[in-house]
Motif scaffolding. Sequence first.
Motif, PDB file in Angstrom:
ATOM      1  N   SER A 131       0.835  -1.207   0.000  1.00  0.00           N
ATOM      2  CA  SER A 131       0.000   0.000   0.000  1.00  0.00           C
ATOM      3  C   SER A 131       0.865   1.251   0.000  1.00  0.00           C
ATOM      4  CB  SER A 131      -0.921   0.003   1.230  1.00  0.00           C
ATOM      5  OG  SER A 131      -0.159   0.054   2.429  1.00  0.00           O
ATOM      6  N   TRP A 132       0.227   2.341  -0.359  1.00  0.00           N
ATOM      7  CA  TRP A 132       0.852   3.661  -0.341  1.00  0.00           C
ATOM      8  C   TRP A 132       0.334   4.458   0.850  1.00  0.00           C
ATOM      9  CZ3 TRP A 132       4.608   5.684  -3.439  1.00  0.00           C
ATOM     10  CH2 TRP A 132       4.937   4.963  -4.595  1.00  0.00           C
ATOM     11  N   THR A 133       1.225   5.179   1.498  1.00  0.00           N
ATOM     12  CA  THR A 133       0.824   6.157   2.502  1.00  0.00           C
ATOM     13  C   THR A 133       1.031   7.541   1.905  1.00  0.00           C
ATOM     14  OG1 THR A 133       1.419   4.735   4.366  1.00  0.00           O
ATOM     15  CG2 THR A 133       1.232   7.092   4.799  1.00  0.00           C
ATOM     16  N   VAL A 134      -0.045   8.297   1.845  1.00  0.00           N
ATOM     17  CA  VAL A 134      -0.027   9.621   1.227  1.00  0.00           C
ATOM     18  C   VAL A 134      -0.271  10.652   2.313  1.00  0.00           C
ATOM     19  CG1 VAL A 134      -1.058  11.097  -0.536  1.00  0.00           C
ATOM     20  CG2 VAL A 134      -0.932   8.616  -0.903  1.00  0.00           C
ATOM     21  N   THR A 135       0.608  11.636   2.407  1.00  0.00           N
ATOM     22  CA  THR A 135       0.462  12.680   3.422  1.00  0.00           C
ATOM     23  C   THR A 135       0.228  14.026   2.759  1.00  0.00           C
ATOM     24  OG1 THR A 135       2.865  12.937   3.522  1.00  0.00           O
ATOM     25  CG2 THR A 135       1.867  11.467   5.118  1.00  0.00           C
ATOM     26  N   THR A 136      -0.492  14.866   3.465  1.00  0.00           N
ATOM     27  CA  THR A 136      -0.845  16.177   2.946  1.00  0.00           C
ATOM     28  C   THR A 136      -0.248  17.283   3.797  1.00  0.00           C
ATOM     29  OG1 THR A 136      -2.933  16.118   4.188  1.00  0.00           O
ATOM     30  CG2 THR A 136      -2.992  15.361   1.903  1.00  0.00           C
ATOM     31  N   GLU A 137      -0.262  18.465   3.235  1.00  0.00           N
ATOM     32  CA  GLU A 137       0.370  19.624   3.870  1.00  0.00           C
ATOM     33  C   GLU A 137      -0.215  19.912   5.248  1.00  0.00           C
ATOM     34  OE1 GLU A 137       2.043  23.391   1.536  1.00  0.00           O
ATOM     35  OE2 GLU A 137      -0.120  23.462   1.793  1.00  0.00           O
ATOM     36  N   ASP A 138      -1.497  19.597   5.436  1.00  0.00           N
ATOM     37  CA  ASP A 138      -2.153  19.884   6.716  1.00  0.00           C
ATOM     38  C   ASP A 138      -1.995  18.751   7.721  1.00  0.00           C
ATOM     39  OD1 ASP A 138      -3.773  17.955   5.660  1.00  0.00           O
ATOM     40  OD2 ASP A 138      -5.624  19.133   5.711  1.00  0.00           O
TER      41      ASP A 138
END
Length: 545
Positions: A131-138
């Motif tokens: 799986s991919w872990t995607v992080t955002t600016e917030d």
Amino acid sequence: MAIIETPVRDATAEAVLFDAIVVGAGMSGLYQLIRLRELGLRALVLEAGTGVGGTWYWNRYPGCRFDSESYSYGYSFDRELLAEWHWSEHFAPQPETERYLNRVADKYDLRRSIRFRSRVTAAAWDEAGLSWTVTTEDGGAFRSRFLITAIGALSSPTMPNFPGMDSFRGQAFHTGLWPKEPVDFAGKRVAVIGTGASGVQTIQEVAKTAAQLTVFQRTPNWCAPLHNATIGAEEMAAIRARYDEIFARCEETFSCFLHTPDSRNTFDVTEEERNAFLEKLYAERGFGIWVGNFKDMLTNREANRVISDFVANKIRQRVKDQRVAELLIPKNHGFGTRRVPLETRYYEVYNQPNVTLVDSRATPITRITPTGIETSDATYDVDIIVYATGFDALRGAFDRIDFRGRDGVTLKQVWDHGATSLVGMLEHGFPNMFMLLGPHTALGNIPRSIEFNVEWVSALLGHMQANGLTRAEAQPAAIAAWMDHVNEVAKGLLSMEVDSWMTGVNINVAGKQVRHVARYTGSAPAYRAWANGIAERGYDGIALT
């Protein structure tokens, strides 16, 4: 592959788990979301903006519009939408296109799967968890089986690095980051830096109301007339009746436009016939003079000189001051070897008393001051600065996200000396990651490429779903074969000798600019044939486990 009907909290990663995450809610992201839902997959779209539209959300600058015919640009998959939508102009302006994409989002109830104000900063592959872990600016964190980038080919604005830019006390905007609130140029002293496609469109609009417009041009571009016009009810009805023909035409042409190269070479005809043909193209709508010209125009140096001289003479005829006309005529590249901006009375702008052209090569900008712009020989006091300085094209949006694939290797490392791919959609070492407009996809009339790429990725996901497969990764030999083809079809093109984003020179590679084949320069039918061949051979070249 398990279908996740609702997002699941992954306690280990402290992230929400989906089947697929799509980065970007522009034209490709919206269509991909529709197809993912049809597959029964739980999908999330992460979007940096506050609304849908991608290019047509961010680029709100004055004059922004299509240079593909509107009726060849919209989605082709929805017959109801084709029947109900009325394009108001042959080349629709930005607000209309944004409304169109919002109509699509409403019709398919897409917003419930989109998280707005969520700029993706990183994405990391977990081999053990597939799986991919995607992080955002917030600070948001999300996990998914599949990661699909819908981040666009021209979506990362570039700013110059003039000293003093932060000191300017007036208003300053980049065309690709235009505010939603209207900008009033009436009676103002305005500077536009840059004369690429967005600069040309901005200049011809700002000149209508500004008290003084100063254009800072570093590299002149060959521009051709747009010849836009409104579309009445009767004409729109006729267009609707021809939609099958229109999209079939786009399917068969070199770049998916309604125009495609003429079957003749430049010197197959007499001078009189040649001039008549060029005059005809110059008087017609759209990109015909660029992509519908003689077939050797972009490969034969003497043929390119003929069209370049023709357009140069048109500029001389349209601009009264011949000194200014010569500044507007490119000397370092031939017509069509860089992207050709389409214009509406752009050259006539320089006949107006309120417009001044500054040659930034002869007198470069040295700094931005609190009250304006200083060059090597003059100071210009202005109220508004417009930076029409373009984009870090093709791979720029990828470079701004920290993609980490298998073994923690970054995409930047893999692309250190130029991007590689398998048909522009997969990269070795980055399993289950698909790029809808990655490097070396067929560009041209982009929505036609978007629909094909979305459907190709969706078919692959459907194949995996039907066969219990959870992991897809492009293999080095398949990538090498594709890149050999990409480099082969670029041979002999005059555009490969020219510095532009099309040859990758806007990318700083290992501290220096290195020209390489940054895009697919073959025909769209050839691109589709290669990609379809992979699928027809059971996804040959992609390890499916």
